[in-house]
Design a protein around this motif. Structure first.
Motif, PDB file in Angstrom:
ATOM      1  N   ALA A  14      45.265  -1.545  26.726  1.00  0.00           N
ATOM      2  CA  ALA A  14      44.508  -0.371  27.144  1.00  0.00           C
ATOM      3  C   ALA A  14      45.024   0.881  26.435  1.00  0.00           C
ATOM      4  O   ALA A  14      44.248   1.745  25.995  1.00  0.00           O
ATOM      5  N   SER A  15      46.362   0.978  26.291  1.00  0.00           N
ATOM      6  CA  SER A  15      46.944   2.158  25.652  1.00  0.00           C
ATOM      7  C   SER A  15      46.651   2.180  24.154  1.00  0.00           C
ATOM      8  O   SER A  15      46.456   3.249  23.568  1.00  0.00           O
ATOM      9  N   VAL A  16      46.617   0.983  23.547  1.00  0.00           N
ATOM     10  CA  VAL A  16      46.264   0.925  22.121  1.00  0.00           C
ATOM     11  C   VAL A  16      44.851   1.453  21.932  1.00  0.00           C
ATOM     12  O   VAL A  16      44.559   2.177  20.970  1.00  0.00           O
ATOM     13  N   ALA A  17      43.960   1.096  22.866  1.00  0.00           N
ATOM     14  CA  ALA A  17      42.583   1.586  22.792  1.00  0.00           C
ATOM     15  C   ALA A  17      42.543   3.107  22.933  1.00  0.00           C
ATOM     16  O   ALA A  17      41.808   3.796  22.204  1.00  0.00           O
ATOM     17  N   LEU A  18      43.368   3.642  23.845  1.00  0.00           N
ATOM     18  CA  LEU A  18      43.437   5.105  24.001  1.00  0.00           C
ATOM     19  C   LEU A  18      43.911   5.768  22.710  1.00  0.00           C
ATOM     20  O   LEU A  18      43.369   6.788  22.275  1.00  0.00           O
ATOM     21  N   LEU A  19      44.931   5.155  22.125  1.00  0.00           N
ATOM     22  CA  LEU A  19      45.464   5.685  20.863  1.00  0.00           C
ATOM     23  C   LEU A  19      44.384   5.652  19.792  1.00  0.00           C
ATOM     24  O   LEU A  19      44.204   6.625  19.043  1.00  0.00           O
ATOM     25  N   GLY A  20      43.647   4.528  19.731  1.00  0.00           N
ATOM     26  CA  GLY A  20      42.567   4.404  18.756  1.00  0.00           C
ATOM     27  C   GLY A  20      41.531   5.499  18.930  1.00  0.00           C
ATOM     28  O   GLY A  20      41.074   6.113  17.955  1.00  0.00           O
ATOM     29  N   ALA A  21      41.206   5.783  20.180  1.00  0.00           N
ATOM     30  CA  ALA A  21      40.210   6.822  20.459  1.00  0.00           C
ATOM     31  C   ALA A  21      40.738   8.191  20.037  1.00  0.00           C
ATOM     32  O   ALA A  21      40.011   8.999  19.440  1.00  0.00           O
ATOM     33  N   ALA A  22      42.018   8.444  20.336  1.00  0.00           N
ATOM     34  CA  ALA A  22      42.606   9.741  19.982  1.00  0.00           C
ATOM     35  C   ALA A  22      42.626   9.923  18.471  1.00  0.00           C
ATOM     36  O   ALA A  22      42.321  11.006  17.953  1.00  0.00           O
ATOM     37  N   LEU A  69      44.025   0.631  14.933  1.00  0.00           N
ATOM     38  CA  LEU A  69      43.121   1.710  15.236  1.00  0.00           C
ATOM     39  C   LEU A  69      42.320   2.302  14.084  1.00  0.00           C
ATOM     40  O   LEU A  69      41.257   2.856  14.293  1.00  0.00           O
ATOM     41  N   LEU A  70      42.833   2.234  12.858  1.00  0.00           N
ATOM     42  CA  LEU A  70      42.140   2.943  11.785  1.00  0.00           C
ATOM     43  C   LEU A  70      40.976   2.090  11.290  1.00  0.00           C
ATOM     44  O   LEU A  70      41.143   0.903  11.026  1.00  0.00           O
ATOM     45  N   THR A  71      39.793   2.688  11.160  1.00  0.00           N
ATOM     46  CA  THR A  71      38.621   1.890  10.790  1.00  0.00           C
ATOM     47  C   THR A  71      38.604   1.576   9.305  1.00  0.00           C
ATOM     48  O   THR A  71      38.389   0.446   8.903  1.00  0.00           O
TER      49      THR A  71
END
Lengths: 215, 205
Positions: free
Chosen positions: B154-162, B182-184
């Motif tokens: 969940a935190s990785v997803a938050l980081l990805g969003a940030a 996280l980086l696209t």
């Protein structure tokens, strides 16, 4: 100015929370109360030697906080984060010197009053002692900070800090204790000169030491 | 933030008499991202620290436009303070307001922990606190060293969003990581390709 105020406020807060501020004060009082046990309760002898004893105690007390001045912030990455924001290491050391003196000098000068009473110092001597400490404690604070920047990151830095600081502190001790028995005021001038020199070189040497420690 | 840029050319790093890497080139404009990958000890963290200006540059140049924030393995928060006050020190240094700090806490799902002393936080929570420090800084260029270590999904997803938000407003992200995370569409730098051969290394000493 705002920057220095921010850094000073944080450093003072940290010192307060770590309870390290009481250490030099407790040390000075402890030495002053032990000294009469060691040399005997002869009031004349205590009054003659007590002032010098308090200078030695102040000098050694200045070494007590050395290991918390720089090393913890260096290890926690706080010094690096400050540098990232384009703030020079010299500025960090200046702020730290101000904060360290505020937390060290005035409490020590206050503690010197009951300590002087324990040693039967007379009023004039107490006045001279306090004036000397006012001039001398910035130098003691600067010296402690300087060796803290130099030894941060080394193992057993506390012992090394003592070995580094004490030779440099000899002029302070000579002129500081010298003020007590000297009517001409020359010792005060020399003490002031030694104090100014240490306060002036600490930001430069300390800043360079912090930068060199990054490698 | 649109003026942010990061250009490395021919960057080399010498540590402890050993040439870690040489000839690293990278051009990132606003909204660009890069991912450093390679085995342990190959110089990913050193490259990030060079970009941050914390390590001397042995050869090559770094041209940086914009402020930087660095998240490495060290927390850089005062342990005894409540989280929002520990972060508040950096916010005041960075001249960002309370609202930005609250947004950063919220972005890392730390809002319920704002009054908890930093020393009471778990490993993952500390990592998130550190990322919140980076987010709150408002810096143009984020240098993230293994940002997903110790984080749950969940935190990785938050980081990805940030990170996505930061790139969307014209920020730059350089991350060192074993996971693609996280980086696209990052510029990928394989550090192993920049390790100098031993013969060349000998001539540097």
């Amino acid at each position: 100015m705002r920057l220095i105020a921010l850094l000073v406020a944080r450093d003072l807060g940290q010192a307060w929370r770590s309870a390290g501020l009481w250490l030099p004060v407790a040390f000075l009082l402890l030495v002053a109360s032990l000294y009469p046990f060691a040399v005997g309760p002869d009031a004349a002898l205590l009054a003659r030697t007590g002032g010098g004893m308090l200078w030695i105690a102040a000098l050694l007390a200045s070494l007590l906080p050395v290991d918390r001045l720089v090393a913890p912030d260096r290890d926690a990455g706080i010094l690096d984060q400050i540098a990232l924001r384009g703030i020079s290491e010299e500025m960090v050391v200046i702020a730290r010197l101000i904060a360290h003196w505020l937390g060290f000098g005035p409490p020590l000068m206050i503690a010197a009053l009951p300590a002087a009473a324990l040693l039967k110092l007379d009023g004039a001597t107490i006045l001279t002692l306090e004036a000397g400490l006012l001039i001398g404690t910035p130098a003691l604070a600067a010296l402690g900070l300087l060796v803290a920047t130099l030894t941060a990151g080394l193992r057993s830095s506390g012992a090394l800090a003592g070995l580094l600081a004490l030779p440099l502190a000899v002029p302070l001790l000579i002129f500081g204790a010298g003020t007590l028995g000297d009517g001409s005021g020359a010792a005060f001038k020399f003490l002031g000169a030694a104090s100014l020199l240490l306060v002036a070189i600490t930001p430069i040497a300390g800043g360079a030491a912090i930068r060199a420690g990054r490698e | 933030m649109s003026g942010a840029a990061l250009r490395l050319s021919g960057l080399a790093c010498l540590r402890g008499g050993r040439l870690l890497f040489a000839g690293v080139d990278l051009v990132l404009a606003a909204g660009g991202s890069a991912l450093l990958h390679g085995p342990n000890g190959i110089g990913k963290s050193s490259l990030l620290r060079q970009c941050a200006g914390l390590l001397p540059i042995y050869a090559g140049t770094i041209d940086r436009q914009g402020s930087v924030a660095l998240a490495d393995e060290r927390l850089a928060l005062d342990m005894e303070l409540p989280l929002h006050r520990a972060l508040g020190f950096w916010a005041r240094l960075d001249r960002v307001d309370e609202a930005a700090l609250d947004r950063a806490l919220h972005a890392m799902a730390l809002a319920p922990l704002r009054d908890v002393p930093v020393r009471m936080l778990s490993t993952g929570q500390r990592k998130r606190a550190m990322l919140a420090r980076v987010i709150a800084s408002g810096a143009d260029i984020w240098l993230l060293d293994e940002p997903a270590n110790g984080l749950d999904d969940a935190s990785v997803a938050l980081l990805g969003a940030a990170v996505a938000d930061h790139l969307a407003v014209g920020g730059i992200v350089v991350a060192a990581s074993h996971q693609p995370l996280l980086l696209t569409d990052p510029v990928r730098i394989a550090m192993a390709a920049h390790v100098p051969d031993p013969a060349q290394e000998a001539s540097c000493d």
